[in-house]
Design a protein around this motif. Structure first.
Motif, PDB file in Angstrom:
ATOM      1  N   GLU A 146      28.958  12.232 -25.299  1.00 54.39           N
ATOM      2  CA  GLU A 146      29.354  13.617 -25.031  1.00 54.39           C
ATOM      3  C   GLU A 146      29.555  13.877 -23.545  1.00 54.39           C
ATOM      4  N   LYS A 147      28.825  13.166 -22.666  1.00 53.13           N
ATOM      5  CA  LYS A 147      29.037  13.284 -21.219  1.00 53.13           C
ATOM      6  C   LYS A 147      30.438  12.813 -20.838  1.00 53.13           C
ATOM      7  N   GLU A 148      31.007  11.935 -21.647  1.00 53.53           N
ATOM      8  CA  GLU A 148      32.368  11.425 -21.432  1.00 53.53           C
ATOM      9  C   GLU A 148      33.402  12.240 -22.213  1.00 53.53           C
ATOM     10  N   ASN A 149      32.980  13.394 -22.746  1.00 58.01           N
ATOM     11  CA  ASN A 149      33.839  14.286 -23.544  1.00 58.01           C
ATOM     12  C   ASN A 149      34.383  13.614 -24.796  1.00 58.01           C
ATOM     13  N   GLN A 151      20.239   9.387 -27.415  1.00 55.18           N
ATOM     14  CA  GLN A 151      20.711   9.017 -26.082  1.00 55.18           C
ATOM     15  C   GLN A 151      22.162   8.566 -26.134  1.00 55.18           C
ATOM     16  N   GLU A 175      24.348  11.579 -26.444  1.00 50.53           N
ATOM     17  CA  GLU A 175      24.386  12.276 -25.152  1.00 50.53           C
ATOM     18  C   GLU A 175      25.336  11.559 -24.184  1.00 50.53           C
ATOM     19  N   ASP A 176      25.270  10.227 -24.144  1.00 48.63           N
ATOM     20  CA  ASP A 176      26.156   9.454 -23.269  1.00 48.63           C
ATOM     21  C   ASP A 176      27.618   9.646 -23.638  1.00 48.63           C
ATOM     22  N   ILE A 194      32.403   2.896 -20.965  1.00 49.80           N
ATOM     23  CA  ILE A 194      31.718   3.907 -21.779  1.00 49.80           C
ATOM     24  C   ILE A 194      30.784   3.246 -22.788  1.00 49.80           C
TER      25      ILE A 194
END
Length: 128
Positions: A93-96, A87, A90-91, A26
């Motif tokens: 948050e894509k991983e919760n 960015q 965003e990265d 991550i």
């Protein structure tokens, strides 16, 4: 004495595989070396951040909990520099991974925010 730079930061985690995944997959740290120390029943994972700084990730059986909030005494947080904070958020948050609202450093005018690792260690991203 005059120190020259920070050599490494050591982190003890409660779930080694979960933390290893977090810091490597991550956050994008590179693995330098992974060692299992059977006498301690402990892993030691040496990670490189940005080709320079080293994080050491340790696992130990049943490590005691260390409070972080509200603003406990001791190490406050670990900060990582990023090129683009939007960015990076965003990265995450894509991983919760929950991220606090962006703040602006009143002294530098730079943007930053906080999130937590799997053991609730407070981490910061600070825009370059």
């Amino acid at each position: 004495m005059k120190v020259k730079k920070i050599h490494h930061v050591a982190i003890i985690c409660s779930d080694y595989e979960k933390s290893k995944n977090f810091y490597v997959n991550i956050l994008g740290c590179d693995i330098e070396k992974e060692t299992y120390r059977s006498e301690r029943k402990s892993y030691k994972l040496d990670l490189i951040v940005g080709g320079e700084y080293q994080l050491e990730l340790f696992s130990f059986p049943d490590p005691p909990h260390r409070p972080s909030y509200p603003e406990a005494r001791g190490l406050r947080h670990l900060a990582f520099e990023v090129e683009d904070i939007n960015q990076a958020i965003e990265d995450l948050e894509k991983e919760n991974i929950p991220v606090e609202p962006i703040r602006v450093d009143e002294l530098t005018g730079k943007r930053f925010t906080f999130f937590s690792d799997p053991d609730d260690l407070p981490l910061e991203i600070y825009e370059k």
